[in-house]
Scaffold this motif. Structure first.
Motif, PDB file in Angstrom:
ATOM      1  N   TYR A   1     -23.528 -49.901 -21.088  1.00  0.00           N
ATOM      2  CA  TYR A   1     -23.756 -48.877 -19.879  1.00  0.00           C
ATOM      3  C   TYR A   1     -24.721 -47.676 -20.405  1.00  0.00           C
ATOM      4  CZ  TYR A   1     -19.288 -50.599 -18.433  1.00  0.00           C
ATOM      5  OH  TYR A   1     -18.080 -51.517 -18.134  1.00  0.00           O
ATOM      6  N   LEU A   2     -25.648 -47.670 -19.503  1.00  0.00           N
ATOM      7  CA  LEU A   2     -26.804 -46.577 -19.573  1.00  0.00           C
ATOM      8  C   LEU A   2     -26.564 -45.700 -18.332  1.00  0.00           C
ATOM      9  CD1 LEU A   2     -27.957 -49.308 -20.273  1.00  0.00           C
ATOM     10  CD2 LEU A   2     -30.172 -48.010 -20.463  1.00  0.00           C
ATOM     11  N   PHE A   3     -26.613 -44.025 -18.728  1.00  0.00           N
ATOM     12  CA  PHE A   3     -26.140 -42.954 -17.405  1.00  0.00           C
ATOM     13  C   PHE A   3     -26.880 -41.665 -18.048  1.00  0.00           C
ATOM     14  CE2 PHE A   3     -23.339 -41.238 -20.782  1.00  0.00           C
ATOM     15  CZ  PHE A   3     -22.931 -42.429 -21.518  1.00  0.00           C
ATOM     16  N   THR A   4     -26.875 -41.059 -17.025  1.00  0.00           N
ATOM     17  CA  THR A   4     -27.487 -39.625 -16.969  1.00  0.00           C
ATOM     18  C   THR A   4     -26.215 -38.825 -17.019  1.00  0.00           C
ATOM     19  OG1 THR A   4     -27.734 -39.325 -14.643  1.00  0.00           O
ATOM     20  CG2 THR A   4     -29.579 -40.052 -15.796  1.00  0.00           C
ATOM     21  N   ASP A   5     -26.282 -37.492 -16.876  1.00  0.00           N
ATOM     22  CA  ASP A   5     -25.109 -36.617 -17.194  1.00  0.00           C
ATOM     23  C   ASP A   5     -24.424 -36.149 -15.924  1.00  0.00           C
ATOM     24  OD1 ASP A   5     -27.178 -33.660 -17.733  1.00  0.00           O
ATOM     25  OD2 ASP A   5     -26.895 -34.824 -16.099  1.00  0.00           O
ATOM     26  N   GLY A   6     -24.903 -36.578 -14.654  1.00  0.00           N
ATOM     27  CA  GLY A   6     -24.473 -36.212 -13.386  1.00  0.00           C
ATOM     28  C   GLY A   6     -22.919 -36.582 -13.131  1.00  0.00           C
ATOM     29  N   TYR A   7     -22.668 -37.736 -13.708  1.00  0.00           N
ATOM     30  CA  TYR A   7     -21.179 -38.344 -13.170  1.00  0.00           C
ATOM     31  C   TYR A   7     -20.184 -37.344 -14.056  1.00  0.00           C
ATOM     32  CZ  TYR A   7     -17.806 -41.549 -11.960  1.00  0.00           C
ATOM     33  OH  TYR A   7     -16.521 -42.178 -11.272  1.00  0.00           O
ATOM     34  N   ALA A   8     -20.252 -37.299 -15.506  1.00  0.00           N
ATOM     35  CA  ALA A   8     -19.508 -36.515 -16.309  1.00  0.00           C
ATOM     36  C   ALA A   8     -19.519 -34.799 -16.006  1.00  0.00           C
ATOM     37  CB  ALA A   8     -19.761 -36.839 -17.839  1.00  0.00           C
ATOM     38  N   ASP A   9     -20.549 -34.124 -15.461  1.00  0.00           N
ATOM     39  CA  ASP A   9     -20.716 -32.816 -15.089  1.00  0.00           C
ATOM     40  C   ASP A   9     -20.108 -32.565 -13.760  1.00  0.00           C
ATOM     41  OD1 ASP A   9     -21.695 -32.635 -17.886  1.00  0.00           O
ATOM     42  OD2 ASP A   9     -23.746 -32.313 -16.959  1.00  0.00           O
ATOM     43  N   GLN A  10     -19.619 -33.515 -13.059  1.00  0.00           N
ATOM     44  CA  GLN A  10     -19.234 -33.114 -11.709  1.00  0.00           C
ATOM     45  C   GLN A  10     -17.929 -32.279 -11.908  1.00  0.00           C
ATOM     46  OE1 GLN A  10     -20.614 -33.372  -8.722  1.00  0.00           O
ATOM     47  NE2 GLN A  10     -18.950 -32.185  -7.776  1.00  0.00           N
ATOM     48  N   PHE A  11     -17.869 -31.223 -11.088  1.00  0.00           N
ATOM     49  CA  PHE A  11     -16.655 -30.342 -10.911  1.00  0.00           C
ATOM     50  C   PHE A  11     -15.755 -30.963  -9.641  1.00  0.00           C
ATOM     51  CE2 PHE A  11     -17.409 -26.836 -13.547  1.00  0.00           C
ATOM     52  CZ  PHE A  11     -18.689 -26.676 -13.797  1.00  0.00           C
ATOM     53  N   GLY A  12     -14.335 -30.978  -9.843  1.00  0.00           N
ATOM     54  CA  GLY A  12     -13.513 -31.477  -8.937  1.00  0.00           C
ATOM     55  C   GLY A  12     -12.296 -31.437  -9.549  1.00  0.00           C
ATOM     56  N   GLY A  13     -11.332 -32.347  -8.963  1.00  0.00           N
ATOM     57  CA  GLY A  13      -9.808 -32.375  -9.282  1.00  0.00           C
ATOM     58  C   GLY A  13      -9.019 -31.059  -8.669  1.00  0.00           C
ATOM     59  N   GLU A  14      -7.925 -31.261  -9.229  1.00  0.00           N
ATOM     60  CA  GLU A  14      -6.875 -30.016  -8.644  1.00  0.00           C
ATOM     61  C   GLU A  14      -7.476 -28.891  -9.269  1.00  0.00           C
ATOM     62  OE1 GLU A  14      -2.696 -32.879  -8.504  1.00  0.00           O
ATOM     63  OE2 GLU A  14      -3.084 -31.084  -9.739  1.00  0.00           O
ATOM     64  N   LYS A  15      -7.880 -28.624 -10.332  1.00  0.00           N
ATOM     65  CA  LYS A  15      -8.186 -27.208 -10.662  1.00  0.00           C
ATOM     66  C   LYS A  15      -9.757 -27.046 -10.840  1.00  0.00           C
ATOM     67  CE  LYS A  15      -4.452 -27.516 -14.251  1.00  0.00           C
ATOM     68  NZ  LYS A  15      -3.885 -27.398 -15.543  1.00  0.00           N
ATOM     69  N   GLY A  16     -10.566 -27.987 -10.358  1.00  0.00           N
ATOM     70  CA  GLY A  16     -11.970 -27.803 -10.117  1.00  0.00           C
ATOM     71  C   GLY A  16     -13.012 -27.695 -11.263  1.00  0.00           C
ATOM     72  N   LYS A  17     -12.443 -28.446 -12.277  1.00  0.00           N
ATOM     73  CA  LYS A  17     -12.955 -28.441 -13.436  1.00  0.00           C
ATOM     74  C   LYS A  17     -13.956 -29.854 -13.743  1.00  0.00           C
ATOM     75  CE  LYS A  17      -9.434 -26.201 -16.222  1.00  0.00           C
ATOM     76  NZ  LYS A  17      -8.653 -26.395 -17.681  1.00  0.00           N
ATOM     77  N   LYS A  18     -14.873 -29.913 -14.760  1.00  0.00           N
ATOM     78  CA  LYS A  18     -15.869 -31.134 -15.079  1.00  0.00           C
ATOM     79  C   LYS A  18     -14.729 -32.288 -15.162  1.00  0.00           C
ATOM     80  CE  LYS A  18     -20.193 -28.814 -16.673  1.00  0.00           C
ATOM     81  NZ  LYS A  18     -20.817 -28.816 -17.862  1.00  0.00           N
ATOM     82  N   PHE A  19     -15.556 -33.235 -14.869  1.00  0.00           N
ATOM     83  CA  PHE A  19     -14.989 -34.814 -15.082  1.00  0.00           C
ATOM     84  C   PHE A  19     -14.831 -34.897 -16.596  1.00  0.00           C
ATOM     85  CE2 PHE A  19     -13.400 -38.644 -13.340  1.00  0.00           C
ATOM     86  CZ  PHE A  19     -13.792 -39.639 -14.012  1.00  0.00           C
ATOM     87  N   LYS A  20     -16.031 -34.657 -17.301  1.00  0.00           N
ATOM     88  CA  LYS A  20     -16.128 -34.899 -18.630  1.00  0.00           C
ATOM     89  C   LYS A  20     -16.203 -36.404 -19.263  1.00  0.00           C
ATOM     90  CE  LYS A  20     -14.352 -30.504 -20.173  1.00  0.00           C
ATOM     91  NZ  LYS A  20     -13.347 -29.814 -20.990  1.00  0.00           N
ATOM     92  N   TYR A  21     -16.817 -36.258 -20.532  1.00  0.00           N
ATOM     93  CA  TYR A  21     -17.260 -37.739 -21.102  1.00  0.00           C
ATOM     94  C   TYR A  21     -15.875 -38.614 -21.437  1.00  0.00           C
ATOM     95  CZ  TYR A  21     -22.156 -36.657 -20.777  1.00  0.00           C
ATOM     96  OH  TYR A  21     -23.421 -36.433 -20.208  1.00  0.00           O
ATOM     97  N   ALA A  22     -15.010 -37.882 -22.061  1.00  0.00           N
ATOM     98  CA  ALA A  22     -13.770 -38.478 -22.376  1.00  0.00           C
ATOM     99  C   ALA A  22     -12.988 -39.284 -21.099  1.00  0.00           C
ATOM    100  CB  ALA A  22     -12.849 -37.764 -23.056  1.00  0.00           C
ATOM    101  N   LYS A  23     -13.216 -38.785 -20.180  1.00  0.00           N
ATOM    102  CA  LYS A  23     -12.216 -39.286 -18.874  1.00  0.00           C
ATOM    103  C   LYS A  23     -13.210 -40.514 -18.253  1.00  0.00           C
ATOM    104  CE  LYS A  23     -10.066 -37.673 -14.712  1.00  0.00           C
ATOM    105  NZ  LYS A  23      -8.657 -37.685 -15.198  1.00  0.00           N
ATOM    106  N   PHE A  24     -14.534 -40.138 -18.568  1.00  0.00           N
ATOM    107  CA  PHE A  24     -15.672 -41.076 -17.977  1.00  0.00           C
ATOM    108  C   PHE A  24     -15.371 -42.570 -18.843  1.00  0.00           C
ATOM    109  CE2 PHE A  24     -19.000 -43.458 -16.187  1.00  0.00           C
ATOM    110  CZ  PHE A  24     -20.263 -43.259 -16.756  1.00  0.00           C
ATOM    111  N   LYS A  25     -15.252 -42.297 -20.152  1.00  0.00           N
ATOM    112  CA  LYS A  25     -14.723 -43.242 -21.097  1.00  0.00           C
ATOM    113  C   LYS A  25     -13.768 -44.165 -20.712  1.00  0.00           C
ATOM    114  CE  LYS A  25     -16.755 -42.711 -25.190  1.00  0.00           C
ATOM    115  NZ  LYS A  25     -16.801 -42.408 -26.549  1.00  0.00           N
ATOM    116  N   GLU A  26     -12.594 -43.403 -20.625  1.00  0.00           N
ATOM    117  CA  GLU A  26     -11.388 -43.936 -20.126  1.00  0.00           C
ATOM    118  C   GLU A  26     -11.442 -44.846 -18.883  1.00  0.00           C
ATOM    119  OE1 GLU A  26      -8.440 -40.311 -21.916  1.00  0.00           O
ATOM    120  OE2 GLU A  26      -8.404 -40.774 -19.928  1.00  0.00           O
ATOM    121  N   LEU A  27     -12.191 -44.495 -18.055  1.00  0.00           N
ATOM    122  CA  LEU A  27     -12.034 -44.930 -16.683  1.00  0.00           C
ATOM    123  C   LEU A  27     -13.037 -46.326 -17.186  1.00  0.00           C
ATOM    124  CD1 LEU A  27     -12.237 -45.278 -13.515  1.00  0.00           C
ATOM    125  CD2 LEU A  27     -14.040 -43.921 -13.624  1.00  0.00           C
TER     126      LEU A  27
END
Length: 697
Positions: A631-657
């Motif tokens: 997996y090669l990627f830039t930072d745009g996916y993990a840095d996206q704000f959202g969810g119920e609390k409007g927080k960043k998605f973050k790399y840990a969640k990205f890895k779990e996905l």
């Protein structure tokens, strides 16, 4: 090594010979028909000449070519007559080359060239330069050979003649092989193979396989050498190429000899010699006698070893093939030494050394290198000239656009003054006021449309630098690319370059900013990566990033103001045959999924661009098994704000996905990643460009 000689005929002659493939008897009937025009007779005789050459009946082939010349030299001059006269000379050159009569071959080629120049037959000139280069190669005059081969390559590249380009690559590879530079030789032959596969050139492909086999033999990789020789032989047997079959038999004999299987080697050498004698291939016969002499020497059959070396040397002298003369004296020196005839051994070794020094002198090496450098310089100079012409055209276009904008501004300003005057005189007239407001609204909307059209055009330009989905799937079948720009154009981009049949460079890059500024920087950075691989021949990720940084800084230093823009990147070079992976990153890591675990290789903490303390990038090497996922990627996916609390998605969640979808195919993974991103973002604005590349080995 096997050389490629192209028959030079005009397009319609080629189409006739290939499409109908007529037999010689039926062609003779055309000549006997009463009232046949001279031009038809010429074409027919040239086809007959070449048909005889294909079945190794050189005497009949020469006779038909001479008949064609007799007509061409007496008929009124026209472009078609001149074209067929040149074709007859080339046929004579090719047949004499096949007979190993190199001086006669050169004589006929040099007669054909001025005619082609007179009628501006560029394709014919390219083929004839190639043929002359092959003659000098067989004579051991490598500087002259490379000079003519590079002339041929230049013309063929200008004409985008893929078959011609592939032949030139193979022949230049042959020169480097003769000089002992196996790495360069292999590189050129692999380039030739790629094109020959694309265009379906079976005979050329067989020749390239044979050449690659010889290189592997010299490198001591005998199983690989036999593999390529057998692939070559199968094609040659299929198309009935006796000369090529003889070469393959000889090459396989050499490999068996090196493996110590002398009986098998002798069997193949005898097969090779029998075919060469049948088709009167004198150079091939000299080579076979030399090879058999060396084999008998290894078998301690010294008198036979000397006899075969003498036979080979006699023929080599007869045809003035200096590399074969050199080998003959070397073989005789070895045979005499083994017999105990040291006086003759010394005498023959002196002759061997003298000829070797004349062929492989330091000055000759310098001339070969200089020829290549001159060719590359002229090629780059031409590219710079074309680039400057493009820039001049763009500058003129911009100037015209400025004039139009100025004139439009003046016209608009005058219109505005007129409207102000009308408004002042009739401000009480509501209807008139409404018309003015409507006009102003229309002007604003038109301006917005112009801006939108310009940005959409910029999007098309940026898409042009991105590799197509088709090309990615052809080289990396199980893969996906999720690419979601924040705006119409993006600072993120993905890049791919195929180095050879089994080496693929691929990267996910994030340039400074997004939108139009980011897109402009992405063009600079993508061009730098292309130059690193295509122009500078780099294939190691760390070296590519070092050079790309240098090129990007060099580009931005042309500005009067200091520009510190650049890119972060994750770059892989993948061997698709062995699953070996080389990687390096600038601020962006590599994740790879192996045995249900996502492993991470951290990047160097520095960008591609101007930076405080610049250090060389470090290449990391991995040997992965089939089924591992990169997996090669830039930072745009993990840095996206959202969810119920409007927080960043973050790399840990990205890895779990990624772990949760590892058993899905690559298309499904892309779809799930895209849906998850949209769901997480909801109604919030996308904060950055998104680029993710997934590759299953």
């Amino acid at each position: 090594m096997k050389k490629i000689i192209l028959l030079l005929v005009i397009l319609c002659l080629k189409q006739s010979a290939i499409a109908q493939n007529p037999k010689i008897d039926s062609l003779r009937i055309i000549l006997k028909t009463r009232g046949v025009p001279d031009t038809t007779k010429l074409k027919t005789l040239n086809i007959i000449s070449w048909e005889y050459a294909l079945i190794d009946d050189y005497k009949a082939g020469i006779q038909s070519a001479n008949e064609a010349l007799a007509i061409a030299n007496t008929a009124p001059a026209s472009r078609l007559i001149l074209d067929q006269r040149a074709a007859a000379y080339v046929n004579l050159g090719v047949i004499n080359y096949y007979k190993s009569d190199y001086n006669r071959a050169l004589e006929f080629y040099l007669r054909a060239l001025p005619i082609m120049e007179e009628i501006n037959d560029r394709r014919g000139m390219g083929a004839t330069y190639n043929n002359i280069g092959m003659v000098y190669d067989d004579k051991g005059e490598y500087t002259k050979a490379l000079e003519f081969l590079l002339k041929a390559l230049k013309i063929r590249e200008e004409l985008n003649d893929k078959q011609g380009i592939s032949n030139s690559y193979g022949n230049i590879g042959g020169i480097h092989y003769s000089k002992g530079d196996y790495a360069k030789a292999l590189d050129f032959h692999l380039k030739a193979v790629k094109i020959k596969k694309e265009i379906g050139n079976k005979k050329g492909l067989a020749s390239s396989y044979s050449n690659i086999g010889i290189i592997y033999d010299d490198k001591g990789d005998y199983p690989k050498a036999l593999e390529y020789q057998k692939k070559s032989l199968e094609i040659k047997e299929e198309i009935g190429d006796k000369k090529g079959m003889a070469l393959s038999y000889g090459n396989m004999g050499n490999t068996y000899k090196h493996m110590g299987d002398y009986s098998k080697a002798l069997e193949f050498f005898k097969k090779s010699l029998a075919l060469k004698e049948e088709i009167e291939d004198k150079k091939g016969m000299a080579s076979s006698y030399h090879n058999m002499g060396l084999l008998y020497l290894s078998m301690n059959r010294f008198p036979e070893a000397k006899l075969y070396q003498q036979k080979g040397l006699y023929i080599a002298k007869e045809i003035d093939a200096r590399p074969d003369i050199m080998k003959g004296y070397e073989g005789l020196s070895q045979a005499d030494s083994a017999i105990g005839n040291f006086k003759d051994a010394y005498f023959h070794h002196r002759y061997y050394t003298m000829i070797k020094d004349s062929i492989f002198s330091e000055e000759a090496d310098k001339k070969v290198v200089q020829s290549e450098m001159n060719f590359e310089f002229e090629k780059k100079e031409q590219a710079v000239k074309l680039e400057q012409e493009k820039k001049d055209a763009l500058a003129n276009e911009a100037l015209e656009k400025q004039k139009m904008q100025r004139n439009g501004f003046i016209a608009g300003f005058l219109l505005m003054l007129t409207l102000v005057g009308v408004t002042y005189r009739s401000y009480r007239n509501k209807r008139k006021s409404h018309e003015i407001i409507a006009l102003q609204k229309e002007l604003v909307e038109e301006k917005n449309r112009d801006i939108s059209d310009s940005i959409n055009y910029a999007k098309r330009l940026q898409q042009a630098i991105l590799p197509s989905e088709k090309s990615i799937k052809e080289n990396l079948n199980e893969s996906f690319i999720l690419y979601n720009p924040k705006a119409i154009v993006a600072g993120d981009f993905y890049w791919m370059e195929v180095v050879s049949n089994n080496f693929v460079c691929i990267a996910a890059a994030d340039c400074t900013g997004h939108g139009v500024p980011g897109a402009m920087i992405s063009v600079v950075c993508s061009n730098a990566l292309n130059r690193c691989v295509k122009e500078f021949g780099l294939t190691e990720p760390g070296k590519i990033l070092d050079k790309a940084r240098e090129l990007v800084i060099e580009t931005f230093e042309k500005s009067e103001s200091e520009v510190k823009d650049g890119m972060d990147i994750s770059l892989c070079v993948i061997n698709t045959d062995t699953n070996e992976v080389s990687w390096e990153g600038a601020n962006n890591p590599l994740w790879y999924l192996k045995d249900d675990v996502i492993n991470e290789i951290k990047s160097d903490k520095q960008p591609i661009g101007k930076y405080g303390q610049i250090k060389p990038f470090t290449t990391h090497h991995l040997q992965l098994h089939k089924g591992a996922i990169l997996y090669l990627f830039t930072d745009g996916y993990a840095d996206q704000f959202g969810g119920e609390k409007g927080k960043k998605f973050k790399y840990a969640k990205f890895k779990e996905l990624l772990l949760s979808i590892q058993n899905k195919n690559m298309s499904e993974q892309k779809e799930i990643l895209n849906q998850t991103f949209d769901s997480w973002r909801g109604s919030l604005e996308q904060v950055d460009d998104v680029c993710i590349i997934g590759i299953k080995l």
